[in-house]
Design a protein around this motif. Structure first.
Motif, PDB file in Angstrom:
ATOM      1  N   ASN A  70       0.806  -1.221   0.000  1.00  0.00           N
ATOM      2  CA  ASN A  70       0.000   0.000   0.000  1.00  0.00           C
ATOM      3  C   ASN A  70       0.841   1.272   0.000  1.00  0.00           C
ATOM      4  O   ASN A  70       0.350   2.353   0.329  1.00  0.00           O
ATOM      5  CB  ASN A  70      -0.955  -0.006   1.198  1.00  0.00           C
ATOM      6  N   GLY A  71       2.112   1.144  -0.380  1.00  0.00           N
ATOM      7  CA  GLY A  71       2.937   2.316  -0.635  1.00  0.00           C
ATOM      8  C   GLY A  71       3.724   2.851   0.535  1.00  0.00           C
ATOM      9  O   GLY A  71       4.341   3.909   0.431  1.00  0.00           O
ATOM     10  N   PHE A  72       3.716   2.124   1.670  1.00  0.00           N
ATOM     11  CA  PHE A  72       4.438   2.583   2.849  1.00  0.00           C
ATOM     12  C   PHE A  72       5.763   1.838   2.985  1.00  0.00           C
ATOM     13  O   PHE A  72       5.779   0.603   3.039  1.00  0.00           O
ATOM     14  CB  PHE A  72       3.614   2.337   4.119  1.00  0.00           C
ATOM     15  N   THR A  73       6.870   2.562   3.038  1.00  0.00           N
ATOM     16  CA  THR A  73       8.151   1.928   3.317  1.00  0.00           C
ATOM     17  C   THR A  73       8.262   1.675   4.821  1.00  0.00           C
ATOM     18  O   THR A  73       7.454   2.167   5.610  1.00  0.00           O
ATOM     19  CB  THR A  73       9.333   2.785   2.837  1.00  0.00           C
ATOM     20  N   VAL A  74       9.279   0.913   5.218  1.00  0.00           N
ATOM     21  CA  VAL A  74       9.389   0.479   6.611  1.00  0.00           C
ATOM     22  C   VAL A  74      10.814   0.652   7.114  1.00  0.00           C
ATOM     23  O   VAL A  74      11.771   0.209   6.472  1.00  0.00           O
ATOM     24  CB  VAL A  74       8.984  -1.012   6.747  1.00  0.00           C
ATOM     25  N   ALA A  75      10.962   1.308   8.264  1.00  0.00           N
ATOM     26  CA  ALA A  75      12.254   1.335   8.948  1.00  0.00           C
ATOM     27  C   ALA A  75      12.375   0.039   9.738  1.00  0.00           C
ATOM     28  O   ALA A  75      11.453  -0.331  10.466  1.00  0.00           O
ATOM     29  CB  ALA A  75      12.342   2.547   9.867  1.00  0.00           C
ATOM     30  N   TRP A  76      13.503  -0.627   9.606  1.00  0.00           N
ATOM     31  CA  TRP A  76      13.643  -2.003  10.102  1.00  0.00           C
ATOM     32  C   TRP A  76      14.898  -2.135  10.957  1.00  0.00           C
ATOM     33  O   TRP A  76      16.006  -1.832  10.507  1.00  0.00           O
ATOM     34  CB  TRP A  76      13.731  -2.942   8.890  1.00  0.00           C
ATOM     35  N   ALA A  77      14.720  -2.572  12.208  1.00  0.00           N
ATOM     36  CA  ALA A  77      15.854  -2.860  13.081  1.00  0.00           C
ATOM     37  C   ALA A  77      16.277  -4.307  12.851  1.00  0.00           C
ATOM     38  O   ALA A  77      15.516  -5.224  13.128  1.00  0.00           O
ATOM     39  CB  ALA A  77      15.472  -2.637  14.546  1.00  0.00           C
ATOM     40  N   ALA A  78      17.493  -4.509  12.355  1.00  0.00           N
ATOM     41  CA  ALA A  78      17.938  -5.827  11.915  1.00  0.00           C
ATOM     42  C   ALA A  78      19.147  -6.301  12.703  1.00  0.00           C
ATOM     43  O   ALA A  78      19.756  -5.551  13.464  1.00  0.00           O
ATOM     44  CB  ALA A  78      18.294  -5.783  10.423  1.00  0.00           C
ATOM     45  N   ASP A  79      19.478  -7.568  12.493  1.00  0.00           N
ATOM     46  CA  ASP A  79      20.695  -8.143  13.066  1.00  0.00           C
ATOM     47  C   ASP A  79      21.565  -8.615  11.907  1.00  0.00           C
ATOM     48  O   ASP A  79      21.362  -9.695  11.365  1.00  0.00           O
ATOM     49  CB  ASP A  79      20.359  -9.308  13.990  1.00  0.00           C
ATOM     50  N   VAL A  80      22.526  -7.797  11.525  1.00  0.00           N
ATOM     51  CA  VAL A  80      23.379  -8.145  10.386  1.00  0.00           C
ATOM     52  C   VAL A  80      24.563  -9.012  10.792  1.00  0.00           C
ATOM     53  O   VAL A  80      25.414  -9.338   9.969  1.00  0.00           O
ATOM     54  CB  VAL A  80      23.887  -6.883   9.656  1.00  0.00           C
ATOM     55  N   SER A  81      24.613  -9.393  12.074  1.00  0.00           N
ATOM     56  CA  SER A  81      25.677 -10.306  12.501  1.00  0.00           C
ATOM     57  C   SER A  81      25.280 -11.767  12.300  1.00  0.00           C
ATOM     58  O   SER A  81      26.089 -12.664  12.505  1.00  0.00           O
ATOM     59  CB  SER A  81      26.018 -10.070  13.978  1.00  0.00           C
ATOM     60  N   GLU A  82      24.018 -12.016  11.913  1.00  0.00           N
ATOM     61  CA  GLU A  82      23.598 -13.386  11.622  1.00  0.00           C
ATOM     62  C   GLU A  82      24.415 -13.934  10.455  1.00  0.00           C
ATOM     63  O   GLU A  82      24.744 -13.216   9.505  1.00  0.00           O
ATOM     64  CB  GLU A  82      22.105 -13.412  11.264  1.00  0.00           C
ATOM     65  N   LYS A  83      24.719 -15.234  10.498  1.00  0.00           N
ATOM     66  CA  LYS A  83      25.590 -15.844   9.492  1.00  0.00           C
ATOM     67  C   LYS A  83      25.019 -15.746   8.081  1.00  0.00           C
ATOM     68  O   LYS A  83      25.766 -15.651   7.117  1.00  0.00           O
ATOM     69  CB  LYS A  83      25.842 -17.308   9.840  1.00  0.00           C
ATOM     70  N   GLY A  84      23.714 -15.781   7.968  1.00  0.00           N
ATOM     71  CA  GLY A  84      23.116 -15.757   6.641  1.00  0.00           C
ATOM     72  C   GLY A  84      22.904 -14.379   6.077  1.00  0.00           C
ATOM     73  O   GLY A  84      22.344 -14.220   4.991  1.00  0.00           O
TER      74      GLY A  84
END
Length: 334
Positions: A234-248
């Protein structure tokens, strides 16, 4: 072998289904300010969604005020608070609500000929200052913050402009936020999914970077997925708190993230025998090379909770989701 390593491009082919308007990618470089960059990027997309002008907002303006407010809370709590460059998306909306915002062209946070943001020295200086204030015998919060914390921030990032001109008009940071940006910060909500708090209630997420104790709304995992999909559709972007230390999480060299459990597709007899002969550690190493498509694990509510409780999954990076893509076999990537 070399053939496997070059197979990634053909192994993971993505077809974009949704690409929402966004502004240019900015470089946080050697700083811990991803939360400000990604949070403002989302708000810049919100302006585009609403037909407002494209604008580059100042990340360091938000960082400057956030560090000042964090220092005051650290001192009030006698040093019993995380004090680091990290932050949360509500730090962005809180600053704008209270102090307004300015364009990047008005406040870049770069001084003394700097071309990119490097905050090691600033971060270390601030840590020493707040600890010194707490350890001192005489504390006048307003006075010491003005003379030390705010002075240091001004020296490294620059003084905050009280008035400025933009596109031929005069603004204060507050009037720029209301008259030019025109977004209501109360319209934005943070959502998560954990079982150590009741669903459909708010709670302060227990992570060190949530220094201001901002509340998030708790929903079941499947509903959080539905909210993400609905927002993008519906056209809304999302700010996302992530974990980039995950192996994948292979954004640095492949640009996508997966949670693999086994090789995908039909393997030859020779490959299958080789796979079966591997130890568990060897299988994991092979899977996380991501040279070929993999079968991904089906993440459950319990798995997500366990990973959070065991410190396996953290909130170490803020990002901005602007679209959706699918692989040839129909797997959705955001």
């Amino acid at each position: 072998d070399k053939g496997d390593k070059t197979a990634t491009a053909s192994a993971y082919v993505f077809e974009e289904e949704i690409v929402l308007p966004s502004t240019a990618v900015k470089d946080q470089y050697r700083t811990g300010t991803c939360w400000s960059f990604s949070g403002l990027s989302m708000l810049e997309s919100e302006m585009l969604r609403l037909g407002k002008p494209l604008v580059d907002l100042s990340e360091m303006y938000v960082v400057r005020y956030t560090y000042s407010e964090k220092a005051k809370r650290y001192i009030r709590l006698h040093g019993e608070l995380s004090f680091s460059p990290g932050g949360a998306f509500h730090d962005v909306t809180n600053v704008i609500s209270r102090y307004g915002i300015v364009p990047e062209s008005v406040y870049s946070g770069l001084k003394n000929g700097q071309k990119k943001h490097v905050h090691n020295e600033l971060d270390n200086a601030l840590v020493q200052e707040v600890k010194g204030i707490v350890d001192s015998n005489e504390i006048n919060l307003k006075k010491v913050c003005a003379q030390t914390i705010d002075s240091t921030l001004d020296n490294y990032l620059g003084e905050i402009p009280q008035n400025f001109e933009y596109e031929g008009k005069n603004y204060t940071p507050q009037s720029f936020a209301t008259d030019y940006i025109g977004l209501n910060m109360d319209d934005y909500i943070e959502i998560t999914s954990y079982t150590h708090h009741p669903f459909y209630t708010k709670f302060a997420l227990e992570v060190p970077d949530n220094w201001s104790w901002g509340e998030v709304y708790n929903v079941p995992l499947n509903e959080m997925d539905e909210i993400l999909d609905y927002s993008l559709e519906n056209g809304f972007t999302v700010a996302w708190a992530a974990d980039v230390s995950e192996k994948g999480f292979a954004t640095s060299n492949k640009g996508f993230a997966v949670l693999p459990v086994a090789p995908a597709g039909i393997m030859s007899d020779a490959d299958n025998k080789k796979w079966q002969a591997m130890t568990d550690k060897e299988k994991e190493r092979e899977l996380y090379k991501l040279y070929k498509p993999v079968i991904e694990m089906d993440v459950t509510q319990e798995m997500r909770q366990d990973a959070f409780d065991n410190y396996e999954t953290t909130d170490d990076h803020g990002m901005h989701i602007i679209g959706m893509a699918k692989t040839a076999d129909g797997k959705v990537f955001l």
